[in-house]
Design an enzyme around this catalytic site. Structure first.
Site, mmCIF file in Angstrom:
data_model
loop_
_atom_site.group_PDB
_atom_site.id
_atom_site.type_symbol
_atom_site.label_atom_id
_atom_site.label_comp_id
_atom_site.label_asym_id
_atom_site.label_seq_id
_atom_site.Cartn_x
_atom_site.Cartn_y
_atom_site.Cartn_z
ATOM 1 N N GLY A 1 0.839 -1.204 0.000
ATOM 2 C CA GLY A 1 0.000 0.000 0.000
ATOM 3 C C GLY A 1 0.869 1.248 0.000
ATOM 4 O O GLY A 1 1.890 1.292 0.684
ATOM 5 N N ARG B 1 20.265 9.352 -4.514
ATOM 6 C CA ARG B 1 21.345 10.349 -4.384
ATOM 7 C C ARG B 1 22.503 9.805 -3.536
ATOM 8 O O ARG B 1 23.667 10.042 -3.840
ATOM 9 C CB ARG B 1 20.785 11.625 -3.759
ATOM 10 C CG ARG B 1 19.738 12.329 -4.643
ATOM 11 C CD ARG B 1 20.356 13.497 -5.409
ATOM 12 N NE ARG B 1 19.504 13.910 -6.506
ATOM 13 C CZ ARG B 1 18.784 15.033 -6.542
ATOM 14 N NH1 ARG B 1 18.808 15.871 -5.521
ATOM 15 N NH2 ARG B 1 18.061 15.330 -7.595
ATOM 16 N N ARG C 1 0.534 -5.029 -5.250
ATOM 17 C CA ARG C 1 0.446 -6.206 -4.385
ATOM 18 C C ARG C 1 0.583 -7.388 -5.329
ATOM 19 O O ARG C 1 -0.156 -7.497 -6.298
ATOM 20 C CB ARG C 1 -0.868 -6.207 -3.617
ATOM 21 C CG ARG C 1 -0.911 -5.073 -2.595
ATOM 22 C CD ARG C 1 -2.021 -5.248 -1.583
ATOM 23 N NE ARG C 1 -1.699 -4.549 -0.356
ATOM 24 C CZ ARG C 1 -2.205 -3.352 -0.017
ATOM 25 N NH1 ARG C 1 -3.052 -2.735 -0.814
ATOM 26 N NH2 ARG C 1 -1.871 -2.785 1.128
ATOM 27 N N GLY D 1 5.734 -2.259 3.656
ATOM 28 C CA GLY D 1 5.130 -2.536 4.952
ATOM 29 C C GLY D 1 5.506 -3.918 5.442
ATOM 30 O O GLY D 1 6.423 -4.554 4.881
ATOM 31 N N ASP D 2 4.816 -4.413 6.456
ATOM 32 C CA ASP D 2 5.215 -5.706 7.030
ATOM 33 C C ASP D 2 5.081 -6.840 6.015
ATOM 34 O O ASP D 2 5.862 -7.791 6.038
ATOM 35 C CB ASP D 2 4.456 -6.005 8.329
ATOM 36 C CG ASP D 2 2.982 -6.197 8.097
ATOM 37 O OD1 ASP D 2 2.355 -5.343 7.449
ATOM 38 O OD2 ASP D 2 2.435 -7.221 8.560
ATOM 39 N N THR E 1 4.309 2.670 6.388
ATOM 40 C CA THR E 1 2.915 2.266 6.584
ATOM 41 C C THR E 1 2.183 3.401 7.280
ATOM 42 O O THR E 1 2.685 3.942 8.269
ATOM 43 C CB THR E 1 2.735 0.992 7.427
ATOM 44 O OG1 THR E 1 1.555 1.122 8.224
ATOM 45 C CG2 THR E 1 3.860 0.734 8.377
ATOM 46 N N ASP F 1 -0.270 3.092 9.009
ATOM 47 C CA ASP F 1 -0.768 2.598 10.309
ATOM 48 C C ASP F 1 0.314 2.555 11.390
ATOM 49 O O ASP F 1 0.005 2.270 12.554
ATOM 50 C CB ASP F 1 -1.351 1.195 10.152
ATOM 51 C CG ASP F 1 -2.693 1.221 9.454
ATOM 52 O OD1 ASP F 1 -3.413 2.215 9.613
ATOM 53 O OD2 ASP F 1 -3.016 0.242 8.743
ATOM 54 N N ASP G 1 2.533 0.344 12.083
ATOM 55 C CA ASP G 1 2.436 -0.920 12.826
ATOM 56 C C ASP G 1 3.572 -1.887 12.494
ATOM 57 O O ASP G 1 3.353 -3.082 12.326
ATOM 58 C CB ASP G 1 1.061 -1.573 12.585
ATOM 59 C CG ASP G 1 0.776 -1.789 11.100
ATOM 60 O OD1 ASP G 1 1.608 -1.391 10.271
ATOM 61 O OD2 ASP G 1 -0.269 -2.377 10.783
ATOM 62 N N GLY H 1 -7.441 2.214 9.127
ATOM 63 C CA GLY H 1 -6.905 1.365 10.180
ATOM 64 C C GLY H 1 -7.757 0.108 10.314
ATOM 65 O O GLY H 1 -8.619 0.026 11.169
ATOM 66 N N ARG H 2 -7.513 -0.851 9.411
ATOM 67 C CA ARG H 2 -8.302 -2.092 9.449
ATOM 68 C C ARG H 2 -7.987 -2.910 10.683
ATOM 69 O O ARG H 2 -8.851 -3.525 11.276
ATOM 70 C CB ARG H 2 -8.024 -2.929 8.192
ATOM 71 C CG ARG H 2 -9.234 -2.994 7.286
ATOM 72 C CD ARG H 2 -8.926 -3.748 6.046
ATOM 73 N NE ARG H 2 -7.763 -3.166 5.393
ATOM 74 C CZ ARG H 2 -7.365 -3.431 4.165
ATOM 75 N NH1 ARG H 2 -8.038 -4.271 3.446
ATOM 76 N NH2 ARG H 2 -6.310 -2.863 3.643
ATOM 77 N N GLU I 1 -11.522 2.279 10.936
ATOM 78 C CA GLU I 1 -12.370 1.450 10.059
ATOM 79 C C GLU I 1 -12.509 0.013 10.562
ATOM 80 O O GLU I 1 -13.522 -0.628 10.326
ATOM 81 C CB GLU I 1 -11.848 1.468 8.609
ATOM 82 C CG GLU I 1 -10.479 0.857 8.423
ATOM 83 C CD GLU I 1 -10.018 0.865 6.968
ATOM 84 O OE1 GLU I 1 -8.822 1.100 6.738
ATOM 85 O OE2 GLU I 1 -10.840 0.631 6.074
ATOM 86 N N HIS J 1 -9.291 7.057 1.222
ATOM 87 C CA HIS J 1 -7.945 7.086 0.638
ATOM 88 C C HIS J 1 -7.281 8.457 0.592
ATOM 89 O O HIS J 1 -6.105 8.538 0.227
ATOM 90 C CB HIS J 1 -7.986 6.475 -0.768
ATOM 91 C CG HIS J 1 -8.094 4.974 -0.716
ATOM 92 N ND1 HIS J 1 -9.283 4.327 -0.518
ATOM 93 C CD2 HIS J 1 -7.148 4.025 -0.785
ATOM 94 C CE1 HIS J 1 -9.070 3.023 -0.494
ATOM 95 N NE2 HIS J 1 -7.783 2.815 -0.648
HETATM 96 P P1 ADP Z 1 2.570 -4.010 2.789
HETATM 97 O O1 ADP Z 1 3.970 -4.240 2.365
HETATM 98 O O2 ADP Z 1 2.159 -2.595 2.622
HETATM 99 O O3 ADP Z 1 2.289 -4.599 4.164
HETATM 100 P P2 ADP Z 1 1.153 -6.248 1.572
HETATM 101 O O4 ADP Z 1 0.896 -6.938 2.851
HETATM 102 O O5 ADP Z 1 0.080 -6.220 0.561
HETATM 103 O O6 ADP Z 1 1.587 -4.733 1.752
HETATM 104 O O7 ADP Z 1 2.446 -6.925 0.914
HETATM 105 C C1 ADP Z 1 2.972 -6.440 -0.297
HETATM 106 C C2 ADP Z 1 3.487 -7.604 -1.109
HETATM 107 O O8 ADP Z 1 4.534 -8.275 -0.385
HETATM 108 C C3 ADP Z 1 2.478 -8.690 -1.384
HETATM 109 O O9 ADP Z 1 1.602 -8.390 -2.442
HETATM 110 C C4 ADP Z 1 3.383 -9.860 -1.712
HETATM 111 O O10 ADP Z 1 3.881 -9.760 -3.015
HETATM 112 C C5 ADP Z 1 4.522 -9.642 -0.729
HETATM 113 N N1 ADP Z 1 4.282 -10.465 0.467
HETATM 114 C C6 ADP Z 1 3.467 -10.200 1.502
HETATM 115 N N2 ADP Z 1 3.463 -11.216 2.392
HETATM 116 C C7 ADP Z 1 4.289 -12.148 1.880
HETATM 117 C C8 ADP Z 1 4.690 -13.452 2.289
HETATM 118 N N3 ADP Z 1 4.261 -13.993 3.426
HETATM 119 N N4 ADP Z 1 5.545 -14.138 1.504
HETATM 120 C C9 ADP Z 1 6.009 -13.610 0.348
HETATM 121 N N5 ADP Z 1 5.652 -12.402 -0.104
HETATM 122 C C10 ADP Z 1 4.807 -11.681 0.640
#
Ligand code: ADP
Length: 323
Positions: free
Chosen positions: A11, A25, A72, A102-103, A126, A128, A130, A171-172, A223, A253
């Site tokens: 995201g 840079r 994603r 993000g995570d 992120t 959030d 988190d 914030g899901r 949310e 958004h």
């Molecule tokens: P964010 O990075 O913002 O938390 P997502 O959770 O959608 O967003 O993760 C982004 C992308 O990272 C996913 O679409 C996927 O390609 C990859 N990803 C997420 N979790 C995993 C996982 N457990 N194993 C491998 N790739 C992952």
């Protein structure tokens, strides 16, 4: 180290461009060639690469979104998808990957790094906030400021019409935006997934507010609040107080976009420099964060989703200030 790749994944969040600029840079400063990967892990799998120079990142520090685009990627979650990504990186001569994510993205990086020899550095973003290993992730400060300004505007119209507003913020699974924004706008109540939504308490707040002739009331709802979000809560309040004028506003958004705040720009810039420094000092498969003003390196395998801890003092703060 002569050639690295950078990408944004998951995201989007304000401040990504500031971090991209910093990475490019700093890499150029150290004589490292930077390859940009479009569209996150999907672009990595498809070999959607391009060479970046100092000019590629001119005049982007103040811009929301990401010039690299994000995605994603379901394919990256599979061993086959990661194998294809590895082959693309190898073909392009990439010696290290820097991902701003993000995570989820950082988990993807961890799984990739467990199988393949290319080192990874993660940078947390992120809205959030988190992710463990950093006090703040890129984007949170801007998202809260955007929500604060929007709710200030809503307060004006609420005052004009003696109206109650239920404002839903993002914030899901996290009440971080709702809690911080709620404090900053003087919300009469804040509802978040981390606490039980006590409607009897909310009814008391309303009765107290109305008895002392408050001309507007603002309830900030995350949310993902377990009571069902702003519409569900407003419906229950309407049943109890049919005489009150009420409205619901879902901010949605707007919180993801916009020009990053000063804090986010500075954080993104510092983390970008620290990421390249980490790489040059031989570190690999870590996330760079900032804790109490100091750069902290956390192994990717130790990076976890962080949950907002609500202390009794935090709850009391809202109650005291909403009298
Ligand atoms: P964010 O990075 O913002 O938390 P997502 O959770 O959608 O967003 O993760 C982004 C992308 O990272 C996913 O679409 C996927 O390609 C990859 N990803 C997420 N979790 C995993 C996982 N457990 N194993 C491998 N790739 C992952």
């Amino acid at each position: 180290m002569s050639k690295i790749a950078i990408l944004t994944s998951g995201g989007d969040a304000p401040g990504l461009n500031a971090c991209i600029r910093s990475l490019v840079r700093t890499a150029i400063f150290h004589g490292i060639k930077t390859i940009g990967i479009h569209r996150g892990y999907d672009g990595m799998i498809e070999g959607d690469f391009f060479e970046m120079d100092a000019g590629t990142v001119s005049n982007i520090i103040q811009k929301g979104g990401t010039i690299l685009k994000s995605s994603r990627s379901e394919r990256f979650k599979t061993p086959e998808g990661r194998e294809t990504a590895f082959q693309q990186l190898k073909k392009a001569g990439i010696e290290a990957v820097l991902v701003i994510g993000g995570d989820g993205s950082l988990a993807g990086a961890k799984y990739f790094a467990a199988t393949y020899p290319i080192p990874w550095i993660g940078i947390p973003k992120t809205i959030d906030n988190d992710i463990s290993g950093t006090d703040y992730a890129i984007g949170f400060d801007t998202a809260t400021n955007t929500a604060m300004q929007a709710i200030d505007n809503i307060r004006d119209t609420a005052e004009s019409h003696n109206r109650i507003y239920f404002v839903e913020v993002m914030g899901r699974n996290s009440g971080s935006i709702a809690y911080k924004t709620g404090i900053s706008v003087g919300a009469e109540a804040i509802y978040i997934p981390e606490t039980n939504t006590d409607l009897e308490h909310l009814f008391d707040v309303f009765e107290r507010g109305w008895s002392r002739k408050k001309s507007s009331l603002i309830v900030v709802v995350a949310e993902g609040d377990e009571a069902g979000g702003a519409f569900a809560i407003s419906k229950k309040v309407k049943e109890k107080f049919p005489q009150f004028d009420m409205a619901v506003c879902i901010l949605g958004h707007v919180q993801r976009g916009g020009s990053p705040t000063c804090n986010d720009r500075v954080l993104a810039t510092k983390l970008g420099v620290a990421a390249i420094d980490a790489l040059l000092s031989g570190q690999k498969n870590i996330m760079v964060g900032e804790v109490k003003g100091e750069i902290l390196y956390t192994p990717l395998e130790n990076v976890v989703k962080r949950h907002l801890e609500i202390t009794p003092a935090m709850t009391e703060l809202i109650d005291i200030l909403s009298i």
